[in-house]
Design an enzyme around this catalytic site. Structure first.
Site: not given
Ligand SMILES: [Zn+2]
Length: 354
Positions: A131, A169, A212-213, A249, A274
Site C-alpha cells: 500500500d 484500519e 475503512h470501518g 476496500h 469490520t
Molecule cells: Zn483496506
C-alpha cells in the site's frame, strides 16, 4: 488440494472477471476466525481468500512476541494444515503493508516463500498487498514495480493501491480528500508501469469513496462509476487484456446494489473485516450478558466452568461469523462457484502436499 496454487488462483480471478462475481477476502487473526471463514466458504460452495494484516500478524504471534511476519506465517501454516478438509479452494493473502513496514512484513514473507520454493515446497502466501497510496504515485509505482519483479519469480500476485481509502484500519488513519477517488489518469499510469513487468499479475485497489470501518448509512459516498471510467480508459489505451482485476476496500456498510455495481465494473476481490469482527463478537456479548453469574464469580460464588470455558463462546462466535461469511459470498454472487469439483464428499481424502 484446496490451497490454491498460482495457476488455480489466476483461474479464480479470470473466472470472476468473466462471470461478474467476486471473492470475499476476510481478515483473520486467530485459528477461530480462520475456521469461521473456511466453514462459511465451504457451506457456500465458494472459493475465497483469507488475509492477514500487519496488526493481525502481530496479534497472532502473541502479546509478548509481537512479530507481524511470524504471526502471519503461523496463521498461513494453520490454514495450509486444515484447508484440505474443506471442499473449496482458498488463497492466502496479506493486507495493507505501507512502505515503512515492508522490511518487517512483506519482504520477510516473500523471502519465506522463496526459501520454501527452493526446497520444493509450495508458496506460503499466494499474494501480498503493498500500500503505497500515501506516497506520490511515481514513488508508489517505483516500489510496486520492484516488488512485482520479485513476486513474478515466485508466482506471487501483488496487490497495489492508487488513491486513498478513508477511515481507519490498524490504527492508520486516512484523511478525507480528493485522493478518495482514483482518476483514470492515475490508473493509466498504473497500467503502463505494471504491465511493463511481463508475465506478472497484479490486483489494483482503486478507490471510489471507500472508507475503512463502519459508518451509518448515507455517511459514505461511494461512486462505483469511477471504476467504470478507469476500466474504459485502460481498455481504450491498452486493449481488452489490460482490464484491471480490481479490489474493493472499505466496503462495510455498503448496499448490495453498490457492491454489485462495483463487481460489474471488474471488482474480483472485496475485503471484509469490520462486518465479520462484529459478527464474531455479537454472540460473545450475548453469552456474557445471559450468563453473568456463570462467567463471573459473583459475591463469593464460583461461577460456572461450562460458562467461562472460552470454547463455549468462541464456538458460538465461529458459527456466527461463518453466517456473515455466507452473506458476503451471496452479496458478491459467489455461491456455488467453487472450482473444486473432484471431491464431492468434501472429506479431504486427497493427498496433502505441503
Ligand atoms: Zn483496506
Amino acid at each position: 488440494m484446496p490451497l490454491a496454487d498460482y495457476r488455480t488462483y489466476c483461474q479464480m480471478i479470470d473466472r470472476a472477471l468473466a462471470g461478474r462475481f467476486a471473492y470475499p477476502a476476510f481478515n483473520v487473526t486467530s485459528m477461530a476466525t480462520a475456521s469461521a471463514v473456511l466453514r462459511g466458504l465451504a457451506e457456500s460452495k465458494s472459493d475465497g481468500i483469507l488475509q492477514v494484516s500487519t496488526g493481525g500478524g502481530s496479534f497472532a504471534s502473541g502479546s509478548m512476541v509481537k512479530d507481524m511476519a511470524l504471526g502471519a506465517i503461523a496463521i498461513a501454516e494453520y490454514v495450509q494444515r486444515v484447508a484440505d478438509r474443506y471442499p473449496i479452494y482458498v488463497a492466502l493473502h496479506t493486507d495493507h503493508c505501507q512502505a515503512d513496514k515492508l522490511d518487517q512484513f512483506v519482504n520477510p514473507l516473500i523471502a519465506e516463500t522463496e526459501r520454501r520454493r527452493a526446497g520444493g515446497l509450495p508458496n506460503l502466501f499466494n499474494s501480498h498487498m503493498f500500500d503505497g497510496s500515501a506516497l506520490p504515485l511515481k514513488e508508489n509505482l517505483d516500489i510496486a514495480v520492484r516488488l512485482l519483479e520479485r513476486c513474478r519469480k515466485s508466482e506471487i500476485i501483488l496487490e497495489i493501491e492508487a488513491g486513498v481509502v478513508g477511515g481507519e484500519e490498524d490504527g492508520i488513519k486516512a484523511e478525507a480528500s480528493a485522493k478518495l477517488y482514483t482518476t483514470p489518469a492515475d490508473t493509466l499510469e498504473v497500467a503502463r508501469r505494471m504491465n511493463a513487468v511481463g508475465g506478472a499479475r497484479y490486483l489494483l485497489a482503486a478507490t471510489f469513496g471507500n472508507v475503512h470501518g463502519v459508518y451509518k448509512p448515507g455517511q459514505v459516498k461511494l461512486k462505483p462509476c469511477i471504476l467504470k471510467d478507469c476500466q474504459d480508459a485502460v481498455v481504450k489505451a491498452y486493449g481488452d487484456a489490460a482490464r484491471f482485476a480490481l479490489v474493493f476496500h472499505g466496503g462495510s456498510g455498503s448496499t448490495v446494489a453498490e457492491i454489485r455495481e462495483a463487481v460489474d465494473y471488474g471488482v474480483v476481490k472485496m475485503n471484509i473485516d469490520t462486518d465479520t469482527q462484529y459478527a464474531f463478537t455479537r454472540p460473545i456479548a450475548d453469552h456474557m450478558l445471559k450468563n453473568y453469574d456463570g462467567v463471573l464469580k459473583v459475591d463469593g460464588e464460583v461461577g460456572s466452568k461450562k460458562a467461562y470455558d472460552p470454547r463455549t463462546y468462541l464456538a458460538a462466535a465461529e458459527r456466527s461469523m461463518a453466517e456473515r461469511v455466507k452473506q458476503a459470498v451471496r452479496d458478491l454472487r459467489g455461491e456455488g462457484t467453487t472450482l473444486y469439483r473432484d471431491c464431492p464428499s468434501g472429506n479431504g481424502n486427497r493427498t496433502r502436499n505441503i
